[in-house]
Design a protein around this motif. Sequence first.
Motif, mmCIF file in Angstrom:
data_model
loop_
_atom_site.group_PDB
_atom_site.id
_atom_site.type_symbol
_atom_site.label_atom_id
_atom_site.label_comp_id
_atom_site.label_asym_id
_atom_site.label_seq_id
_atom_site.Cartn_x
_atom_site.Cartn_y
_atom_site.Cartn_z
ATOM 1 N N LYS A 314 57.316 89.266 12.720
ATOM 2 C CA LYS A 314 58.487 88.811 13.458
ATOM 3 C C LYS A 314 58.878 89.792 14.570
ATOM 4 O O LYS A 314 59.295 89.388 15.650
ATOM 5 C CB LYS A 314 59.672 88.630 12.515
ATOM 6 N N SER A 317 55.704 89.731 17.857
ATOM 7 C CA SER A 317 55.014 88.449 17.862
ATOM 8 C C SER A 317 54.077 88.380 19.067
ATOM 9 O O SER A 317 53.850 89.367 19.771
ATOM 10 C CB SER A 317 56.029 87.308 17.891
ATOM 11 N N ASN A 322 60.372 91.948 19.875
ATOM 12 C CA ASN A 322 61.539 91.059 19.786
ATOM 13 C C ASN A 322 62.446 91.559 18.664
ATOM 14 O O ASN A 322 62.230 91.265 17.479
ATOM 15 C CB ASN A 322 61.110 89.627 19.529
ATOM 16 N N TYR A 323 63.443 92.347 19.035
ATOM 17 C CA TYR A 323 64.364 92.892 18.021
ATOM 18 C C TYR A 323 65.292 91.808 17.457
ATOM 19 O O TYR A 323 65.655 91.844 16.284
ATOM 20 C CB TYR A 323 65.196 94.026 18.620
ATOM 21 N N LYS A 324 65.651 90.833 18.275
ATOM 22 C CA LYS A 324 66.581 89.789 17.828
ATOM 23 C C LYS A 324 66.014 88.968 16.691
ATOM 24 O O LYS A 324 66.766 88.421 15.889
ATOM 25 C CB LYS A 324 66.917 88.888 18.983
ATOM 26 N N ALA A 325 64.690 88.874 16.591
ATOM 27 C CA ALA A 325 64.074 88.079 15.527
ATOM 28 C C ALA A 325 64.301 88.690 14.162
ATOM 29 O O ALA A 325 64.261 87.981 13.143
ATOM 30 C CB ALA A 325 62.588 87.920 15.807
ATOM 31 N N VAL A 326 64.562 89.987 14.087
ATOM 32 C CA VAL A 326 64.737 90.655 12.791
ATOM 33 C C VAL A 326 66.086 91.374 12.719
ATOM 34 O O VAL A 326 66.285 92.198 11.810
ATOM 35 C CB VAL A 326 63.584 91.672 12.569
ATOM 36 N N ARG A 327 67.008 91.079 13.624
ATOM 37 C CA ARG A 327 68.279 91.795 13.654
ATOM 38 C C ARG A 327 69.083 91.565 12.371
ATOM 39 O O ARG A 327 69.760 92.457 11.877
ATOM 40 C CB ARG A 327 69.079 91.353 14.871
ATOM 41 N N TRP A 329 67.989 90.948 9.352
ATOM 42 C CA TRP A 329 67.267 91.301 8.130
ATOM 43 C C TRP A 329 67.897 92.521 7.431
ATOM 44 O O TRP A 329 67.717 92.671 6.217
ATOM 45 C CB TRP A 329 65.803 91.618 8.451
ATOM 46 N N TYR A 387 62.287 100.037 17.549
ATOM 47 C CA TYR A 387 63.116 99.301 16.589
ATOM 48 C C TYR A 387 64.153 100.209 15.958
ATOM 49 O O TYR A 387 65.325 99.811 15.777
ATOM 50 C CB TYR A 387 62.243 98.668 15.515
#
Length: 463
Positions: A314, A317, A322-327, A329, A387
């Motif tokens: 995630k 990708s 893409n930090y927003k995809a796992v923000r 989590w 990240y």
Amino acid sequence: MSARFRRYSPYFQAPKKRRFTMSQDPSNKPSSSSVSRYPHAKAPLRRQIHAPSRPNLIYAKAKKPNSDCCDNGKLFTREYDHAKRTALDACRFLNRDKETINLEEEEAVSQDSVIEVIDCDDDDDEEEEEEKDIQTPYSSSSNVNNFGGVGDTSTMLDSLSLGREEETTAEDASSLQAYKKLMQSAERRNSKLEALLFEVLFHEKRLSQLRNPRPKHVKKPLKKVPHEPFIPLTEEEEAEVYRAFSGRNRRKVLVTHESSNIDITGEVLQCLTPSAWLNDEVINLYLELLKERETREPKNYLKCHFFNTFFYKKLLSDSGYNYKAVRRWTTQRKLGYALIDCDMIFVPIHRGVHWTLAVINNRDRKFLYLDSLNGVDSKILNALAKYLGDEAKEKSGKDIDVSSWEMEFLKGIPQQKNGYDCGMFMLKYIDFFSRGLGLCFSQEHMPYFRRRTAKEILKLRAD
């Protein structure tokens, strides 16, 4: 060869006939009875001399003396000249100064050298006796003795010259022999001196070592192999794992982890059998069990966070970082703690058919990468560094300068010897690091780790 053949042979030449002339006495006239066979040659006319000329010398035959006195005189002269010439030659080659070698001093140099002392006086006496016994061939002649013993004189001079030559030859031979013996003793002495020099240097070095204080022997601390990661399975646990691997339970759900909502069937658990690749379900469930172990016994383990196998996919990708995809989590409500407060953060990386591990070591301010095949990928560590900065700023409002952190690709770690144990190596890297232990295992432990992981999944408890 017959006379006729010799006569007509081309290689035969007839001897010339001798011509006989009658001896004529110039004082007497030829008699009428003796007539020359050939006519007398007339004397040629003398030419007139126009210039001075050398007169013709007439050599007359010396008359033969009638007595033996001339013979004795010639013998005396010849013997005298020969004796004189021999004496002069002997005096020319006579060495007045004799070279002597003091052999007594050489005996004190080396005890091993054996030198024979040559007594030259005995040789001189023998030579004098031999000179007395020498007799000339002319000594028996009465005519020579009548002229003052000329034969005795020549004999004396000849013997004198021969004696001098023999004496010098003997001296040269004795000096050469003594020189050779001295050379041999010197060679033996040099070899012994070299051996003694080596022994002296050796003992001096040994003595210096003995004089110096001996360093205290420091025992290296032996690496203590922990007992907890290698607790053997009991017979009941071995039987339970064997039944779970059987084909009758392939479609049966063996265990269910409620918090993570992961079901493990017999078919999924088959990935822990020998020579099988680990799948995502088994890896993610085991990581959940490790987190529960830390929560259960926080004093025995480091404070860690375990991302599942989908996190890195995630974060990075196909479209890039893409930090927003796992923000979401790692919210405080889900975790109960901030990510930057953890000692270590483990990120499983799946690269097609190979499992590796990335570690964010907050305690030592490092980014680590572990690969059981010694692989290197700086792209992974750069993404995790970015990240961590975004996470600290987003969740805690802190700016972390990760540019000063080290990025280390660990070498000398346990390596796999086949093409299917990479997932098992990755799980054991996480297990030992979370315990605060070194990676003290190898490929030989992999069959045991597979059975132990299966046992812990079946019990839903990591030991």
